[in-house]
Design a protein around this motif. Structure first.
Motif, PDB file in Angstrom:
ATOM      1  N   ASP A 336     -40.724  72.636   1.426  1.00  0.00           N
ATOM      2  CA  ASP A 336     -41.834  73.258   0.702  1.00  0.00           C
ATOM      3  C   ASP A 336     -42.279  72.385  -0.465  1.00  0.00           C
ATOM      4  N   ARG A 337     -41.326  71.821  -1.170  1.00  0.00           N
ATOM      5  CA  ARG A 337     -41.649  71.000  -2.341  1.00  0.00           C
ATOM      6  C   ARG A 337     -41.696  69.510  -2.008  1.00  0.00           C
ATOM      7  N   HIS A 338     -41.261  69.140  -0.806  1.00  0.00           N
ATOM      8  CA  HIS A 338     -41.226  67.738  -0.368  1.00  0.00           C
ATOM      9  C   HIS A 338     -40.378  66.884  -1.299  1.00  0.00           C
ATOM     10  N   VAL A 339     -39.194  67.378  -1.628  1.00  0.00           N
ATOM     11  CA  VAL A 339     -38.230  66.626  -2.423  1.00  0.00           C
ATOM     12  C   VAL A 339     -36.847  66.835  -1.823  1.00  0.00           C
ATOM     13  N   ILE A 340     -35.912  65.933  -2.150  1.00  0.00           N
ATOM     14  CA  ILE A 340     -34.515  66.159  -1.795  1.00  0.00           C
ATOM     15  C   ILE A 340     -34.007  67.379  -2.555  1.00  0.00           C
ATOM     16  N   SER A 341     -33.287  68.238  -1.890  1.00  0.00           N
ATOM     17  CA  SER A 341     -32.707  69.406  -2.562  1.00  0.00           C
ATOM     18  C   SER A 341     -31.695  68.917  -3.598  1.00  0.00           C
ATOM     19  N   ASN A 342     -31.936  69.257  -4.863  1.00  0.00           N
ATOM     20  CA  ASN A 342     -31.067  68.696  -5.894  1.00  0.00           C
ATOM     21  C   ASN A 342     -31.065  69.571  -7.139  1.00  0.00           C
ATOM     22  N   ASP A 343     -30.059  69.338  -7.952  1.00  0.00           N
ATOM     23  CA  ASP A 343     -29.936  69.961  -9.265  1.00  0.00           C
ATOM     24  C   ASP A 343     -29.769  68.834 -10.270  1.00  0.00           C
ATOM     25  N   GLY A 344     -30.843  68.474 -10.948  1.00  0.00           N
ATOM     26  CA  GLY A 344     -30.783  67.408 -11.939  1.00  0.00           C
ATOM     27  C   GLY A 344     -30.427  66.054 -11.364  1.00  0.00           C
ATOM     28  N   GLY A 345     -30.692  65.873 -10.074  1.00  0.00           N
ATOM     29  CA  GLY A 345     -30.369  64.608  -9.417  1.00  0.00           C
ATOM     30  C   GLY A 345     -29.116  64.653  -8.570  1.00  0.00           C
ATOM     31  N   ARG A 346     -28.358  65.734  -8.654  1.00  0.00           N
ATOM     32  CA  ARG A 346     -27.187  65.906  -7.781  1.00  0.00           C
ATOM     33  C   ARG A 346     -27.647  66.584  -6.499  1.00  0.00           C
ATOM     34  N   VAL A 347     -27.472  65.926  -5.372  1.00  0.00           N
ATOM     35  CA  VAL A 347     -27.968  66.443  -4.099  1.00  0.00           C
ATOM     36  C   VAL A 347     -27.169  67.679  -3.698  1.00  0.00           C
ATOM     37  N   LEU A 348     -27.903  68.702  -3.234  1.00  0.00           N
ATOM     38  CA  LEU A 348     -27.291  69.974  -2.828  1.00  0.00           C
ATOM     39  C   LEU A 348     -27.486  70.207  -1.342  1.00  0.00           C
ATOM     40  N   ASP A 349     -26.468  70.780  -0.687  1.00  0.00           N
ATOM     41  CA  ASP A 349     -26.622  71.114   0.724  1.00  0.00           C
ATOM     42  C   ASP A 349     -27.359  72.445   0.873  1.00  0.00           C
ATOM     43  N   GLU A 350     -27.491  72.917   2.139  1.00  0.00           N
ATOM     44  CA  GLU A 350     -28.277  74.121   2.395  1.00  0.00           C
ATOM     45  C   GLU A 350     -27.675  75.366   1.757  1.00  0.00           C
ATOM     46  N   ASN A 351     -26.402  75.286   1.348  1.00  0.00           N
ATOM     47  CA  ASN A 351     -25.756  76.416   0.686  1.00  0.00           C
ATOM     48  C   ASN A 351     -25.803  76.299  -0.841  1.00  0.00           C
ATOM     49  N   GLY A 352     -26.462  75.247  -1.326  1.00  0.00           N
ATOM     50  CA  GLY A 352     -26.529  75.039  -2.765  1.00  0.00           C
ATOM     51  C   GLY A 352     -25.308  74.359  -3.341  1.00  0.00           C
ATOM     52  N   THR A 353     -24.446  73.834  -2.473  1.00  0.00           N
ATOM     53  CA  THR A 353     -23.231  73.147  -2.909  1.00  0.00           C
ATOM     54  C   THR A 353     -23.512  71.659  -3.080  1.00  0.00           C
ATOM     55  N   GLN A 354     -22.977  71.079  -4.136  1.00  0.00           N
ATOM     56  CA  GLN A 354     -23.220  69.668  -4.398  1.00  0.00           C
ATOM     57  C   GLN A 354     -22.625  68.801  -3.299  1.00  0.00           C
ATOM     58  N   VAL A 355     -23.412  67.826  -2.840  1.00  0.00           N
ATOM     59  CA  VAL A 355     -22.943  66.852  -1.854  1.00  0.00           C
ATOM     60  C   VAL A 355     -22.266  65.730  -2.622  1.00  0.00           C
ATOM     61  N   GLU A 356     -20.981  65.598  -2.449  1.00  0.00           N
ATOM     62  CA  GLU A 356     -20.196  64.668  -3.263  1.00  0.00           C
ATOM     63  C   GLU A 356     -20.689  63.222  -3.115  1.00  0.00           C
ATOM     64  N   GLY A 357     -20.916  62.593  -4.259  1.00  0.00           N
ATOM     65  CA  GLY A 357     -21.241  61.173  -4.269  1.00  0.00           C
ATOM     66  C   GLY A 357     -22.663  60.821  -3.901  1.00  0.00           C
ATOM     67  N   VAL A 358     -23.540  61.814  -3.734  1.00  0.00           N
ATOM     68  CA  VAL A 358     -24.915  61.545  -3.315  1.00  0.00           C
ATOM     69  C   VAL A 358     -25.878  62.101  -4.360  1.00  0.00           C
ATOM     70  N   TYR A 359     -26.792  61.250  -4.820  1.00  0.00           N
ATOM     71  CA  TYR A 359     -27.684  61.597  -5.919  1.00  0.00           C
ATOM     72  C   TYR A 359     -29.114  61.142  -5.591  1.00  0.00           C
ATOM     73  N   CYS A 360     -30.049  61.522  -6.438  1.00  0.00           N
ATOM     74  CA  CYS A 360     -31.436  61.098  -6.234  1.00  0.00           C
ATOM     75  C   CYS A 360     -32.138  60.980  -7.584  1.00  0.00           C
ATOM     76  N   THR A 361     -33.229  60.223  -7.591  1.00  0.00           N
ATOM     77  CA  THR A 361     -34.025  60.067  -8.797  1.00  0.00           C
ATOM     78  C   THR A 361     -35.451  59.702  -8.431  1.00  0.00           C
ATOM     79  N   GLY A 362     -36.373  59.887  -9.384  1.00  0.00           N
ATOM     80  CA  GLY A 362     -37.773  59.529  -9.153  1.00  0.00           C
ATOM     81  C   GLY A 362     -38.528  60.622  -8.418  1.00  0.00           C
ATOM     82  N   TRP A 363     -39.589  60.226  -7.759  1.00  0.00           N
ATOM     83  CA  TRP A 363     -40.463  61.193  -7.097  1.00  0.00           C
ATOM     84  C   TRP A 363     -39.769  61.938  -5.965  1.00  0.00           C
TER      85      TRP A 363
END
Length: 455
Positions: A336-363
């Protein structure tokens, strides 16, 4: 007898994407107190992302940022590795085997959808595709149809102005820039005499930067015409026009142009406000017009439709309504938002759980909004999470070196030294024509030149 102490091993970080977002993240990491070794992996053979392939070629001042980005990539603890595509050349498992943490900074390069009838007609184009063409992107066609005499550009941001300006200028005016030969040849065939920019909101609400707006009038071949219909203000608009410095500058320029008549120059660039596109009309599968609805201000800076429609006879429509990011294999994505699912750059899985060691930044993290300053603060937020959550005391990744992995799998990657060769080659092409540079377009040529050895 003294007890020996050992320095912590450096964190190994993989950054996917060599645009400003990825490079700023690498820069912030190298300036932290934690020792790091960073690989910046890029799917194109050259670095710099949208600064190289999204900024209009007649904006050399904006490209000055490349000097700062170059200094970052020149750091001893950073490696640039180009011509490597995540999802085909490397998987998430490959990255995890080689890095303590991975930062996705792949940006937004696709056009945002515009849901109106006729958007799929021949002659309806996404602005991002046109920008990629005139910026010499290696992965787009080498030609562009420029047979329309009257053109509509939809949007109220700087990309809309870039598209309109490039369509309005003559090819010879653009020849002083870094455009490659195929782009010059295409622009030389451009038949457009009238370019119409349509904004659905009023003049105060547009997202033009003052500099970009003023540059419309710098061409000796273009009359800029601001149509008085739609040049309206409500209470919220008047407040912004008097209090916001950015808006003041935009309004000063627009007020100087509104209602002026054409002076007989060969091209005309029209600015229309409070006109919302509702349909792209066509005949035999091709664009023949644009229908807009006149909008009215509602007193709070918003607009609503009036039910008054206008048909504009145009033969091409360019949709500059924003960029969007694309999903990545194995990475949770918010469609819907066309972004990686994340919390402040910490990537989250479909359950809202942080994906260990995987992050994102920028657009790809926050959506295609904000300027370079936002990208820096955005990268800082992501990096702070990494420094808190990824420990050099943890077991080192099993993979020894990503380059060995790429060579084993036959990936024809490029390096920072290779970019220096390609950069010098492009500058040399430019010097021969008294230009700053001439871009090399073909991916195969870019890779070949990046691997030429010198004595």
């Amino acid at each position: 007898m003294t007890e020996e102490t050992t320095s912590p091993r450096p964190l190994r970080i993989g950054v996917i994407g060599a645009g400003p977002a990825g490079i700023y993240a690498a820069d912030i990491l190298t300036k932290s107190e934690v020792p790091v070794e960073i690989d910046v992996l890029e799917r194109l053979p050259a670095p710099y992302g949208l600064v190289r392939y999204g900024v209009a070629p007649d904006h050399p001042r904006i490209k000055e940022i490349i000097k700062a980005l170059r200094r970052v990539l020149d750091h001893d603890n950073i490696r640039f590795i180009g011509n490597v595509n995540y999802g085909t050349d490397l998987t998430l498992d490959d990255l995890r085997a080689h890095y303590d943490a991975v930062i996705f900074a792949t940006g937004a390069i696709a056009d945002r959808d515009l849901d109106i009838p006729g958007v799929d007609l021949d002659g309806s184009y996404g602005a991002a595709d046109f920008v990629s063409w005139y910026d010499g992107h290696p992965d787009v066609p080498r030609t562009w149809p420029l047979t329309a005499k009257s053109v509509a550009v939809l949007g109220a941001g700087n990309v809309a102005l870039d598209v309109a300006r490039v369509l309005s200028k003559t090819a010879d005016e653009m020849l002083v820039t870094e455009i490659p030969p195929n782009v010059f040849e295409g622009l030389a065939q451009n038949q457009a005499t009238d370019v119409h920019v349509f904004a659905r909101r009023g003049p105060v609400q547009v997202k033009f930067s003052p500099l970009e707006l003023r540059e419309l009038a710098h061409s000796p071949n273009v009359d800029v015409l601001v149509h008085p219909e739609g040049f309206e203000f409500d209470e919220a608009s008047m407040r912004l026009a008097t209090e916001d410095r950015h808006v003041k500058q935009v309004m000063k320029t627009l007020n100087a142009w509104v209602g002026k008549d054409a002076t007989g120059k060969i091209h005309r660039l029209h600015l229309h406000f409070l006109e919302a596109p509702v349909e792209i009309t066509g005949d035999d599968g091709k664009v023949t017009g644009l229908r807009t609805e006149h909008m009215e201000l509602t007193g709070d800076g918003n607009v609503r439709g009036t039910g008054q429609f206008t048909d504009w006879p145009v033969q091409a429509v360019y949709r500059a309504v924003g960029y969007r990011s694309s999903s990545l294999p194995g990475i949770p994505f918010d469609n819907d938002r066309h972004v990686i699912s994340n919390d402040g750059g910490r990537v989250l899985d479909e359950n809202g759980t942080q994906v260990e060691g995987v992050y994102c930044t920028g657009w790809i993290k926050r959506g295609p909004v904000g300027l370079i300053g936002h990208t820096k603060s955005d990268a800082s937020e992501t990096v702070q999470h990494i420094l808190k959550e990824v420990s050099p005391d943890a077991p080192a990744p099993q993979g020894v070196d990503i380059l060995a992995h790429l060579e084993l799998h036959g990936v024809d990657y490029t390096t920072w030294d290779g970019w220096s060769l390609l950069d010098a080659h492009e500058v040399g092409l430019g010097e021969a024509e008294s230009r700053e540079r001439v871009k090399v377009v073909e991916r195969e040529d870019m890779v070949r030149i990046s691997k030429v050895l010198t004595d």
